[in-house]
Design an enzyme around this catalytic site. Structure first.
Site, PDB file in Angstrom:
ATOM      1  CG  ASP A   1      -0.174   0.085   2.536  1.00  0.00           C
ATOM      2  OD1 ASP A   1       1.048  -0.144   2.529  1.00  0.00           O
ATOM      3  OD2 ASP A   1      -0.805   0.375   3.565  1.00  0.00           O
ATOM      4  CD  GLU A   2       5.087   3.613   2.517  1.00  0.00           C
ATOM      5  OE1 GLU A   2       5.436   4.695   3.015  1.00  0.00           O
ATOM      6  OE2 GLU A   2       5.220   2.528   3.103  1.00  0.00           O
TER       7      GLU A   2
END
Length: 324
Positions: free
Chosen positions: A40-41
């Site tokens: 998620d990054e």
């Protein structure tokens, strides 16, 4: 154990991965230069997209709005001239923040920050820095680099450079996977050796399925074991030929299991990973095709993969796992 009244929901990794794919698809709409850090990054280099989509801050806001509209999730973003500063900026105003650091205000932004904000500086390093009276980025930048190098080696020099906001690393769009693995943490510690082997069989099939999906094979099998007291050990061996076959991976993992205390000590986690990955085009073919790498075995694996893709992990599996 500390919170016996807690309610624990199961992990839904397939769902997380599906949403992650959505996020990264949105990122790629705006720039091809996307370097994933985790599920998620990511770092995005939008230098070449300004004429199309506006200023970097406008692009960041567009990403936040699009993700919110299409997934319902919030995104925290950091806009800065370098990866290091952008990373810190993205953590400043969670869960739905947007922090912009202009090139001429980098030191103004970094100097007052506590040293724990520095990427890669853990508790032990923080305590060591505190002994040198270093508690902020400003303190670190003003400390003679010779002192830091003597105390921390190359890492000390790196920290000194980063404390001034200097980071020339480029955004790297793709990283080839160095390994493929899977691990499970158990709600109840495993003591029985037979049960541990059953868990390894399930892990081997998950890893093999992922490898075939990514069209890679691997030579080094690593077994990961964490005992109930959180002691973590690994055991590894390198095969003579690359493989993506679950029974072969499982057999190798069982051999490695004999070099551990599983069955004698309670176990809370087991994991299998495969490294030294290669594609078919990179692999040296054997003059004499062994049975374990026969076309029949390949067709069987392909058939199993197709069934799993359609019906999920429980669509087809070894009979031993029916009682798992």
């Amino acid at each position: 154990r500390l919170c016996p009244g807690g309610i624990y929901v199961p992990v839904r990794m397939s769902r997380y991965q599906a949403v992650s794919d959505q996020l990264f698809e949105i990122f790629h709409r705006l720039t091809p230069l996307v370097e994933g850090l985790s599920i998620d990054e990511a770092f995005l280099d939008v230098t070449g997209c300004v004429r199309l989509f506006g200023k970097p801050v406008d692009i960041a806001q567009k990403i936040k709005d699009t993700v919110s509209k299409e997934t319902g999730l919030t995104v925290s973003a950091g806009v800065a001239p370098s990866k290091f500063v952008a990373k810190i900026a993205s953590d400043m105003d969670k869960p739905d923040g947007l922090t912009v650091v202009h090139p001429d205000r980098i030191r103004e932004f970094l100097d007052p920050l506590p040293i724990r904000k520095m990427w890669g500086v853990g508790k032990v390093t923080q305590e060591a820095l505190a002994q040198l009276n270093i508690r902020t980025f400003r303190d670190l930048s003003q400390m003679p680099v010779e002192v830091l190098e003597k105390r921390f080696g190359k890492h000390g020099v790196k920290m000194h450079i980063l404390s001034m906001g200097l980071d020339e690393r480029e955004v790297v769009p793709e990283h080839d996977a160095k390994s493929i693995g899977h691990e499970d943490t158990f709600g109840t510690d495993i003591i029985d050796l037979g049960l541990a082997k059953k868990e390894l069989l399930a892990l081997a099939h998950k890893v093999a399925h992922r490898m075939r999906k990514d069209e890679v094979t691997g030579k080094t099998v690593t077994l990961k074991v964490k005992y109930s007291d959180f002691t973590l050990i690994t055991r590894a061996t390198t095969l003579p030929e690359s493989t993506d076959d679950a029974p072969e991976i499982y057999s190798t993992a069982c051999t490695l299991l004999e070099k551990t205390a599983v069955g004698k000590r309670p176990v809370r986690l087991l994991g299998i990973s495969i490294s030294h990955l290669s594609t078919d085009s990179e692999s040296q073919l054997s003059l004499f095709l062994e049975e374990k790498r026969s076309p029949k075995k390949g067709k069987l694996n392909t058939a199993m993969d197709s069934i799993q893709e359609k019906f999920g992990d429980k669509g087809i599996r070894p009979g031993t796992l029916l009682t798992k």
